[in-house]
Enzyme design. Structure first.
Site, PDB file in Angstrom:
ATOM      1  N   HIS A  11      -9.134  -3.794  -2.287  1.00  0.00           N
ATOM      2  CA  HIS A  11      -8.126  -3.099  -1.580  1.00  0.00           C
ATOM      3  C   HIS A  11      -8.335  -1.595  -1.400  1.00  0.00           C
ATOM      4  O   HIS A  11      -8.832  -0.847  -0.170  1.00  0.00           O
ATOM      5  CB  HIS A  11      -6.707  -3.221  -2.025  1.00  0.00           C
ATOM      6  CG  HIS A  11      -5.710  -2.564  -1.336  1.00  0.00           C
ATOM      7  ND1 HIS A  11      -4.888  -3.123  -0.591  1.00  0.00           N
ATOM      8  CD2 HIS A  11      -5.398  -1.223  -1.259  1.00  0.00           C
ATOM      9  CE1 HIS A  11      -3.955  -2.193  -0.020  1.00  0.00           C
ATOM     10  NE2 HIS A  11      -4.312  -0.851  -0.417  1.00  0.00           N
ATOM     11  N   GLU A  12      -8.687  -0.943  -2.494  1.00  0.00           N
ATOM     12  CA  GLU A  12      -9.169   0.423  -2.705  1.00  0.00           C
ATOM     13  C   GLU A  12     -10.364   0.796  -2.302  1.00  0.00           C
ATOM     14  O   GLU A  12     -10.741   1.768  -1.448  1.00  0.00           O
ATOM     15  CB  GLU A  12      -8.974   0.902  -3.976  1.00  0.00           C
ATOM     16  CG  GLU A  12      -7.935   0.795  -4.507  1.00  0.00           C
ATOM     17  CD  GLU A  12      -6.474   1.466  -3.791  1.00  0.00           C
ATOM     18  OE1 GLU A  12      -6.794   2.350  -2.960  1.00  0.00           O
ATOM     19  OE2 GLU A  12      -5.170   0.987  -4.048  1.00  0.00           O
ATOM     20  N   CYS A  66       0.898  -1.266   0.000  1.00  0.00           N
ATOM     21  CA  CYS A  66      -0.034  -0.025   0.146  1.00  0.00           C
ATOM     22  C   CYS A  66       0.829   1.174   0.007  1.00  0.00           C
ATOM     23  O   CYS A  66       1.897   1.303   0.642  1.00  0.00           O
ATOM     24  CB  CYS A  66      -0.847   0.033   1.395  1.00  0.00           C
ATOM     25  SG  CYS A  66      -2.100   1.281   1.374  1.00  0.00           S
ATOM     26  N   HIS A  90     -10.226   1.049   1.615  1.00  0.00           N
ATOM     27  CA  HIS A  90      -9.872   2.360   2.030  1.00  0.00           C
ATOM     28  C   HIS A  90     -10.926   3.633   2.343  1.00  0.00           C
ATOM     29  O   HIS A  90     -10.981   4.089   3.091  1.00  0.00           O
ATOM     30  CB  HIS A  90      -8.957   3.069   0.896  1.00  0.00           C
ATOM     31  CG  HIS A  90      -7.291   2.802   1.100  1.00  0.00           C
ATOM     32  ND1 HIS A  90      -6.823   2.740   2.257  1.00  0.00           N
ATOM     33  CD2 HIS A  90      -6.455   2.039   0.313  1.00  0.00           C
ATOM     34  CE1 HIS A  90      -5.487   2.327   2.288  1.00  0.00           C
ATOM     35  NE2 HIS A  90      -5.419   1.876   0.827  1.00  0.00           N
TER      36      HIS A  90
END
Length: 176
Positions: free
Chosen positions: A143-144, A101, A147
């Site tokens: 993953h994004e 990351c 966030h």
């Protein structure tokens, strides 16, 4: 003209905040943010970046898979802005793979993710898109997407023994 944005690092509270739905997609500020996110992720050798990583509270991220120094085996796709993205369906099959990351430099973790996902997002021109992603691109999206909800990949690692430094990860890649 696009500029490189400062990427927030682990420990900065902005990474733990839930982002807000984008209402006005065609707003000049948002369009400039998209350009800056794309430029920033490319300059940082990333494959994705989310607005919270640059201290912005908008529910938006960029998926920009391409082979680079950090991900030499990544498939190539055009950088895509995904606004108000959501996961509609996920496969029951999960796969563990190594993630890094831009907000957690120097560390990789073995993270379980759904192998395939069906997603929906609005593009920068206001069009609604529905797609299915598998494998590496599905991993980037998940993953994004995390966030946007204040989650970092370290939260998903099942054991601290499934962490390694970036240097060791690169050595492992070279030995394969």
């Amino acid at each position: 003209m696009s500029e490189i944005l400062q990427i927030s690092q682990l420990g900065n509270p902005v990474l733990r905040r839930r982002s807000q739905i984008v209402e006005n997609i065609l707003d000049d500020r948002l369009q400039q943010l998209i350009d800056n996110l794309i430029y920033t992720v490319q300059q940082a050798n990333g494959v994705g970046i989310a607005a919270p990583q640059v201290a912005m509270g908008d529910r938006i991220f960029i998926v920009a898979s391409r082979p680079n120094l950090r991900y030499p085996q990544a498939p190539h796709m055009e950088p895509t802005a995904m606004i108000n993205p959501r996961i509609i369906a996920s496969s029951t099959e999960t796969v563990k793979d190594w993630e890094g990351c831009l907000s957690i430099p120097g560390i990789r973790g073995l993270v379980p993710r759904s192998r395939s996902i069906e997603i929906e997002y609005t593009s920068r021109d206001g069009q609604l898109h529905r797609q299915e992603f598998t494998d590496f691109v599905a991993r980037i999206f998940q993953h994004e997407h995390d966030h946007l909800d204040g989650i970092v990949f370290l939260d998903r690692v099942e054991s601290t023994q499934e962490l390694m430094t970036e240097d060791e990860y690169c050595k492992t890649l070279l030995s394969l």
